[in-house]
Scaffold this motif. Structure first.
Motif, short mmCIF file in Angstrom:
data_model
loop_
_atom_site.label_atom_id
_atom_site.label_comp_id
_atom_site.label_asym_id
_atom_site.label_seq_id
_atom_site.Cartn_x
_atom_site.Cartn_y
_atom_site.Cartn_z
N ARG A 142 8.72 -48.03 -7.82
CA ARG A 142 7.36 -47.53 -7.59
C ARG A 142 7.11 -47.07 -6.15
O ARG A 142 6.47 -46.03 -5.95
N PRO A 143 7.60 -47.77 -5.13
CA PRO A 143 7.39 -47.25 -3.77
C PRO A 143 8.02 -45.87 -3.57
O PRO A 143 7.44 -45.01 -2.90
N PHE A 144 9.21 -45.66 -4.14
CA PHE A 144 9.84 -44.34 -4.03
C PHE A 144 8.96 -43.27 -4.66
O PHE A 144 8.73 -42.20 -4.08
N LEU A 145 8.46 -43.55 -5.85
CA LEU A 145 7.62 -42.57 -6.55
C LEU A 145 6.37 -42.25 -5.74
O LEU A 145 5.97 -41.09 -5.61
N ALA A 146 5.75 -43.29 -5.19
CA ALA A 146 4.50 -43.08 -4.46
C ALA A 146 4.71 -42.26 -3.19
O ALA A 146 3.97 -41.30 -2.93
N ILE A 147 5.72 -42.59 -2.39
CA ILE A 147 5.90 -41.88 -1.14
C ILE A 147 6.47 -40.49 -1.38
O ILE A 147 6.16 -39.54 -0.64
N ALA A 148 7.28 -40.31 -2.44
CA ALA A 148 7.77 -38.96 -2.77
C ALA A 148 6.60 -38.03 -3.07
O ALA A 148 6.56 -36.88 -2.61
N ARG A 149 5.64 -38.53 -3.82
CA ARG A 149 4.48 -37.69 -4.15
C ARG A 149 3.61 -37.47 -2.92
O ARG A 149 3.06 -36.38 -2.72
N TRP A 150 3.46 -38.50 -2.09
CA TRP A 150 2.67 -38.35 -0.87
C TRP A 150 3.27 -37.28 0.03
O TRP A 150 2.56 -36.42 0.56
N LEU A 151 4.58 -37.31 0.20
CA LEU A 151 5.26 -36.32 1.03
C LEU A 151 5.15 -34.93 0.42
O LEU A 151 4.84 -33.95 1.11
N GLY A 152 5.40 -34.84 -0.89
CA GLY A 152 5.33 -33.54 -1.55
C GLY A 152 3.96 -32.92 -1.47
O GLY A 152 3.82 -31.69 -1.29
#
Length: 327
Positions: free
Chosen positions: A60-70
């Protein structure tokens, strides 16, 4: 111990559910954690399957920060499918052109690519920090303590742990961020991708992101545990960042305090990977990390920590713990 690179049992069903049932899975990489990566190759397209198996990993942290960056225009891999409960994530395939191998094969590209990597951090630090947990003094101390917990016993040293914590406490005021920025934490040449057809650099391995001091990711980049970065290049890139951002005179002290803290942590982690996890290739990277650490300890802001190292870890006990231990 060699990582098991057989696809997880749930992979076939997961791929089919996300429109990739015709894909063949090829081993891509494992890393220092429990995460594993596979390339999903189908006719005319490819993606990457990340296996982050619970309870050891949390996708979940990967998913959240990937979307934040994108959402902010940074090139984090697009999410093509996800099952956080099973720890499976299908992401955009950035290809194989990592910054590390590109620079090693074409040294004339080093200055340009490191400059682009620094400029990306400048952009990131102009954004409001992501809604993440902050780096605090307790976390810095816990991480620095990995050196006394793992490295020192491995090389036959009984360190003064109380004095070690006191020495760090004396220097950590230099890294109190105001305001904090998003810190990716593993921003180095093996996690930065050159993506065909796109101008911006691609980002990987940011799931441990926190908020903290702007100097931290510069340390990750310019004191790279896996690749030698010359002091001259380090100085040039630091100057580039300072000139672009107007960083004040306290920035240098923070950079070297964070450099020493991160390098102490890495030496401890690499020793733990050998002693606890059966991964003996990591201690061989420790001599490089020691060189960075000693470069940081030379800064006046690190005087208390430098004094502790001088009193507790002789020069002959700084290096590859496997070699020093005679194993």
């Amino acid at each position: 111990m060699v990582a098991d690179m057989n696809p997880p049992p749930a992979a076939a069903e997961f791929l089919a559910a996300n429109g990739w049932g015709d894909a063949e899975l090829l081993p891509l990489a494992g890393d220092a954690s429990f995460r594993r990566y596979f390339r999903a190759v189908a006719p005319g397209r490819s993606a990457v399957l990340m296996d982050a198996p619970p309870p050891h990993e949390d996708a979940r942290p990967f998913l959240a920060i990937a979307r934040w960056l994108g959402d902010r225009g940074f090139a984090a891999p697009a999410i093509l499918g996800e099952d956080a409960v099973a720890g499976l994530v299908l992401i955009e395939d950035f290809g194989d052109a990592r910054m590390r191998e590109t620079v090693d094969a074409a040294p004339e590209s080093e200055l340009r690519l490191y400059g682009e990597a620094v400029d990306l951090l400048v952009r990131l630090h102009r954004e409001d920090a992501a809604p993440l947990r902050g780096y605090d003094r307790a976390e810095y101390q816990r991480e620095a303590g990995l050196l006394t917990e793992w490295y020192c016993p491995a090389v036959g040293i009984e360190p003064d742990v109380v004095a070690y914590r006191a020495a760090w406490d004396a220097v950590l005021d230099h890294v109190e961020p105001a305001p904090p920025v998003t810190v990716l934490r593993d921003y180095h040449a093996e996690n930065i991708m050159l993506i065909e057809g796109r101008e911006t650099l691609g980002l990987l391995d940011f799931q441990d992101a926190l908020t903290g001091h702007a100097a931290y990711d510069l340390v990750s980049l310019l004191q790279d545990a896996r690749r030698d970065v010359a002091p001259e290049l380090e100085a040039q890139m630091l100057d580039r960042y300072r000139r672009t951002t107007g960083a004040d005179e306290g920035f240098d002290a923070a950079y070297h305090v964070l450099g020493a803290q991160r390098n102490a942590k890495i030496i401890g982690i690499f020793t733990r990977l050998w002693k606890r996890d059966g991964k003996p290739r990591y201690p061989g990277l420790c001599p490089r990390v020691w060189r960075y650490l000693e470069r940081d300890l030379a800064h006046p802001a690190l005087a208390p920590v430098r004094a502790w190292f001088d009193a507790n870890i002789p020069a002959a006990r700084r290096g590859d713990p496997i070699v020093i231990a005679g194993e």
